[in-house]
Design an enzyme around this catalytic site. Sequence first.
Site, mmCIF file in Angstrom:
data_model
loop_
_atom_site.group_PDB
_atom_site.id
_atom_site.type_symbol
_atom_site.label_atom_id
_atom_site.label_comp_id
_atom_site.label_asym_id
_atom_site.label_seq_id
_atom_site.Cartn_x
_atom_site.Cartn_y
_atom_site.Cartn_z
ATOM 1 N N GLU A 21 0.870 -1.180 0.000
ATOM 2 C CA GLU A 21 0.000 0.000 0.000
ATOM 3 C C GLU A 21 0.905 1.228 0.000
ATOM 4 O OE1 GLU A 21 -4.169 0.853 2.016
ATOM 5 O OE2 GLU A 21 -2.548 1.028 3.464
ATOM 6 N N ALA B 172 3.859 10.392 7.265
ATOM 7 C CA ALA B 172 4.710 9.336 6.704
ATOM 8 C C ALA B 172 3.930 8.044 6.733
ATOM 9 C CB ALA B 172 6.003 9.199 7.514
ATOM 10 N N LYS B 173 4.270 7.120 5.820
ATOM 11 C CA LYS B 173 3.514 5.867 5.734
ATOM 12 C C LYS B 173 3.686 5.032 6.984
ATOM 13 C CE LYS B 173 0.796 2.991 3.705
ATOM 14 N NZ LYS B 173 -0.639 3.339 3.631
ATOM 15 N N VAL B 174 4.902 4.952 7.502
ATOM 16 C CA VAL B 174 5.143 4.229 8.754
ATOM 17 C C VAL B 174 5.407 5.261 9.839
ATOM 18 C CG1 VAL B 174 6.574 2.550 9.962
ATOM 19 C CG2 VAL B 174 6.096 2.249 7.515
ATOM 20 N N ALA C 235 -0.112 4.649 -1.097
ATOM 21 C CA ALA C 235 -0.741 5.921 -0.715
ATOM 22 C C ALA C 235 -0.668 6.073 0.798
ATOM 23 C CB ALA C 235 -2.187 5.964 -1.182
#
Length: 352
Positions: free
Chosen positions: A152, A346-348, A154
Amino acid sequence: MSDPQTVSVPGRIMSAEMAEQPAVLQRILDEGAPAIREIAAQIAARNPRFVLLTARGTSDNAALYAKYLIEVLLGKPAGLTSMSTTTAYGAKPDLTDCLVITVSQSGGSPDLVASTKAAREAGAITLAVTNNAGSPLAEVSEFHIDVLAGPEKALPATKTYTAELLALYLFVEGLRGNDGSAAKVLPELAAGILARQAEVKALAERYRFAQRLVITSRGYGYPTAREAALKLMETTYIPASPFSGADLLHGPLAMVDNVSPVIAIVPDGKGGEALQPVLDRLRGRGADLVVVGQQDQVDAASAGFALPAGVPEEVQPILEILPLQLLAYEVTIARGQDPDAPRALAKVTETH
């Protein structure tokens, strides 16, 4: 001239990942369900006396959904943990015979890993539910469920959220010896909802210039209200306040007036029945009330999105969130922003 293939189209990634959701749901049913049932059988044989759920962000809303499933379908007490009691304060609770379920898209946040490791050392049965079988969280947990959503990219989580919901539903059904057959209709119904994006685009015009939103529901729909608020805030930057319908009546209703946009998720079942007095009060205050629910509920509101009928209430959240994901996307595009890359995110997210 620029190569059209290199030009970044706002929302392209989020749109593609939302569209993947029917296939992801089908993959879980076809490929993931047997492993989930096996893990559930092993844990059920150890008969945990209560359940604690640990998560952040979108996954925290999935965990809240699991809390409803566990308490309603299993009759076991369940709670959401406060990780700082372990990671910041060093508390050492006795978790003998407790099942600790940690839900995380990435499985990489240090506080999730640390609190799960501490729970295992304190005697808990630990289960990680992630989209990354090789994550640190999966490694420190005794059991792991892969939600099989695929990468994923996005920043707003869409397909991983509905994948978490379905995996958790199948797991809870497995704990009570059921096969989760009510979920078999979901991929086809999800595809039908996502195909109605034009309806949501028209609805999005109501919120293009909104200054704030109130989102409410009860029962199984309450996690949907929280997730919808999170999606709208992180993509559109519009402040969106999610409330249980019961909590809304205990004071916050005072901020709702005849220009206040309110989105109500109305489950088809006991949660929707419990929400009716709240809807009556909102209509009485002249609120701009938009309903996501059954057609009769939509007809009684200012506008809305009708969901398929005949779906068991405990799996409706997997469908309820879909038009609201689309709404977040469409409002963001209408406001000239890129939902793929919200500012300051941020994604993580690595919390401690």
